[in-house]
Design an enzyme around this catalytic site. Structure first.
Site, mmCIF file in Angstrom:
data_model
loop_
_atom_site.group_PDB
_atom_site.id
_atom_site.type_symbol
_atom_site.label_atom_id
_atom_site.label_comp_id
_atom_site.label_asym_id
_atom_site.label_seq_id
_atom_site.Cartn_x
_atom_site.Cartn_y
_atom_site.Cartn_z
ATOM 1 N N PHE A 164 12.708 5.232 -2.263
ATOM 2 C CA PHE A 164 13.263 5.231 -3.616
ATOM 3 C C PHE A 164 12.714 4.048 -4.395
ATOM 4 O O PHE A 164 12.132 3.123 -3.818
ATOM 5 C CB PHE A 164 14.791 5.113 -3.569
ATOM 6 N N THR B 97 24.935 11.317 -2.190
ATOM 7 C CA THR B 97 25.238 10.014 -1.578
ATOM 8 C C THR B 97 25.847 9.036 -2.577
ATOM 9 O O THR B 97 26.051 7.870 -2.254
ATOM 10 C CB THR B 97 23.955 9.404 -0.976
ATOM 11 N N VAL C 204 6.122 2.847 -8.571
ATOM 12 C CA VAL C 204 4.674 2.989 -8.360
ATOM 13 C C VAL C 204 4.322 4.384 -7.863
ATOM 14 O O VAL C 204 5.000 4.934 -6.996
ATOM 15 C CB VAL C 204 4.199 1.921 -7.345
ATOM 16 N N TYR C 205 3.255 4.928 -8.429
ATOM 17 C CA TYR C 205 2.676 6.184 -7.949
ATOM 18 C C TYR C 205 1.275 5.908 -7.407
ATOM 19 O O TYR C 205 0.697 4.840 -7.617
ATOM 20 C CB TYR C 205 2.603 7.212 -9.083
ATOM 21 N N GLU C 206 0.729 6.928 -6.748
ATOM 22 C CA GLU C 206 -0.569 6.851 -6.071
ATOM 23 C C GLU C 206 -1.633 6.023 -6.808
ATOM 24 O O GLU C 206 -2.151 5.045 -6.280
ATOM 25 C CB GLU C 206 -1.094 8.288 -5.880
ATOM 26 N N LEU D 49 23.279 16.439 0.157
ATOM 27 C CA LEU D 49 24.354 15.449 0.220
ATOM 28 C C LEU D 49 24.298 14.577 -1.027
ATOM 29 O O LEU D 49 23.239 14.026 -1.356
ATOM 30 C CB LEU D 49 24.118 14.577 1.463
ATOM 31 N N GLN E 260 5.538 11.853 -2.161
ATOM 32 C CA GLN E 260 4.488 12.006 -1.151
ATOM 33 C C GLN E 260 4.458 10.945 -0.050
ATOM 34 O O GLN E 260 4.270 11.261 1.122
ATOM 35 C CB GLN E 260 3.100 12.033 -1.828
ATOM 36 N N GLY F 113 -22.058 -0.286 4.762
ATOM 37 C CA GLY F 113 -21.944 -0.697 6.154
ATOM 38 C C GLY F 113 -23.144 -1.478 6.643
ATOM 39 O O GLY F 113 -23.324 -1.659 7.842
ATOM 40 N N GLY F 114 -24.011 -1.901 5.739
ATOM 41 C CA GLY F 114 -25.194 -2.632 6.162
ATOM 42 C C GLY F 114 -26.355 -1.688 6.473
ATOM 43 O O GLY F 114 -27.457 -2.132 6.771
ATOM 44 N N GLN F 115 -26.109 -0.383 6.419
ATOM 45 C CA GLN F 115 -27.176 0.614 6.631
ATOM 46 C C GLN F 115 -27.271 1.412 5.343
ATOM 47 O O GLN F 115 -26.301 2.064 4.962
ATOM 48 C CB GLN F 115 -26.814 1.566 7.783
ATOM 49 N N ASP G 164 -0.402 6.847 -1.306
ATOM 50 C CA ASP G 164 0.782 7.557 -0.822
ATOM 51 C C ASP G 164 0.670 7.894 0.664
ATOM 52 O O ASP G 164 1.408 7.382 1.491
ATOM 53 C CB ASP G 164 0.951 8.868 -1.599
#
Ligand code: CAO
Length: 415
Positions: free
Chosen positions: A97, A74, A137-139, A72, A17, A246-248, A168
């Site tokens: 990768f 590689t 590592v994943y999400e 391909l 992803q 956010g202070g509100q 991701d």
């Protein structure tokens, strides 16, 4: 009409992803994205979470629009030769990768620079240099290690990950910015450069306000957090439920129909400037004369009670009715929209943010189009490629290979 990245060739070695999010964005801006996939296998997501047998999954089709696919190998000698020529021809190479995979293929950053000094080589890894640099590592790992999970969730509950793919897709977005920045610098320098983005760093960047709060803790309690003034603060930023941060003061309150509809809720922010309108709308004009309620400081210790009163009113309205009443009063609020509602939302279809695409094997499906709108660079969404759909075309038109050379490469198992 011309597109912003017309003429930019991207050698796309991404999978899953994070990387594909980045190259899909660049493709929408007009780059020619050449997705390199292992022959017969392809990006693992083609086969993951399949809803229709033997057809590219939505996971794949929704992350690989507007790209061309070349197969391909590689790791094979002939494949490496072709890969080297693609590096010579392209402007940008993107990969995500596991750490060291490209080095093991024989294509380190040093080697890539040697082949094409103008190449911009962009990578996503889970972590930057340090104790975890070799980890896959994943999400959700990124959400946990980047500070999102420790600061998300119920006040007294477990750490929580969010459905938004900030590890991701968020890192893919960061990387895309790095790539176009490097392309811009190359205009002046004539040189390529390495662009790296660690998922932990990307998530932490999105959690910037929580690191702000960590430092504020040294100077007293975080007064906009629900823990104030009755709860305890430890030495790290706590989870704050649905507080606005956010202070509100803000919270999610139930709306009419909540008993049967899991999304019949609305987020309401009790911004001081719009408080009078809100108080009157919910039948609490009395608060405006009452020193127990008529200043933000007076309300702060009893936000629970305040949101209970707001909820008594919202429960008499649907989330859309509540929004229609509160918006003209400048009360910031947002109905909790389900994916079903978003998929059906006409305005998102009209802007191309939600798009229906036709695919030769799966038929019509919905995807999220380019959320970044450029007035001079249209972003039409084309379906994702089938595995190896453009192999011949790319080998011939990008590398100038003859029919016989392409046939030999196939015979060799290189493509
Ligand atoms: N031809 C030949 N070999 C190829 C190839 C090709 N066209 N494309 C990939 N391969 C090989 C790689 O070289 C690698 O081989 P080695 O292990 O021998 O070096 C192998 O395929 C598998 O690559 P991988 O280790 O990256 O894949 P994985 O499924 O084991 O791990 C992932 C996946 C995502 C955990 C890992 O790639 C990763 O940590 N990436 C960086 C962080 C990231 O982007 N995570 C987000 C993923 S989305 O949630």
């Amino acid at each position: 009409m011309a597109k912003a990245l017309d003429g930019v060739k991207i050698l796309d070695m991404t999978h899953v992803q994070s990387g594909p999010t980045c190259t899909q964005l660049l493709a929408w801006f007009g780059a020619d994205v050449i997705k390199v996939e292992r022959p017969g296998v392809g990006d693992a997501t083609r086969g993951q979470l399949r809803d229709i047998p033997n057809v590219d999954s939505l996971y794949f089709t929704m992350l690989n629009a507007n790209k061309r696919s070349v197969t391909l190998n590689t790791k094979a000698d002939k494949g490496k030769e072709i890969f080297k020529r693609l590096i010579e021809e392209c402007d940008v190479m993107v990969e995500n990768f596991a750490p060291g995979a490209l080095d093991r293929m024989g294509f380190s950053w040093e080697r890539i620079q040697e082949i094409n000094p103008r190449m911009i080589y962009a990578s996503i890894k889970g972590f930057g240099p340090g104790p975890y640099e070799d980890c896959k590592v994943y999400e959700n790992v990124a959400q946990c290690t980047g500070g999102a999970a420790s600061t998300t969730g119920e006040i007294d509950g477990f750490p929580m990950v969010t459905g938004a793919q900030i590890g991701d897709s968020g890192t893919g977005l960061h990387l895309a910015l790095g790539i176009v920045t490097a392309l811009f610098q190359r205009e002046a320098s004539g040189r390529g450069q390495r662009v790296t983005c660690a998922m932990q760093d990307g998530v932490l960047n999105l959690c910037r306000v929580k690191l702000r709060d960590q430092q504020r803790l040294a100077h007293g309690p975080l007064t906009e957090y629900p823990q104030y003034p009755n709860g305890e603060f430890g030495d790290a930023v706590p989870r704050a439920g649905n507080a606005s941060g956010g202070g509100q003061p803000g919270w999610i309150v139930r709306c009419k129909g909540w008993e049967n509809d899991p999304d019949a809720y609305i987020y309401v922010i009790t911004q001081a400037a719009a408080f009078a309108g809100l108080a009157k709308a919910i039948g609490h004009a009395d608060w405006l004369e009452d020193p127990e309620w008529n200043t933000p400081e007076a309300r702060l210790p009893k936000l629970d009670a305040m949101f209970e009163e707001i909820e008594k009113w919202t429960m008499t309205k649907t989330k859309f009715e509540a929004m229609n009443i509160l918006n003209p009063l400048d009360v910031p609020c947002g109905p909790i929209l389900s994916m079903k509602e978003l998929a059906e939302e006409a305005s998102l279809r009209a802007t191309g943010t939600v798009v229906e695409v036709d695919h030769p094997e799966r038929g019509k499906y919905l995807t999220v189009g380019n959320p970044i709108k450029l007035s001079d660079s249209p972003s039409d969404v084309d379906r994702s490629p089938l595995l190896g759909e453009h192999t011949d075309e790319i080998l011939k038109s990008v590398l100038g290979m003859s029919d016989a050379e392409v046939a030999a490469a196939k015979e060799d198992g290189a493509v």
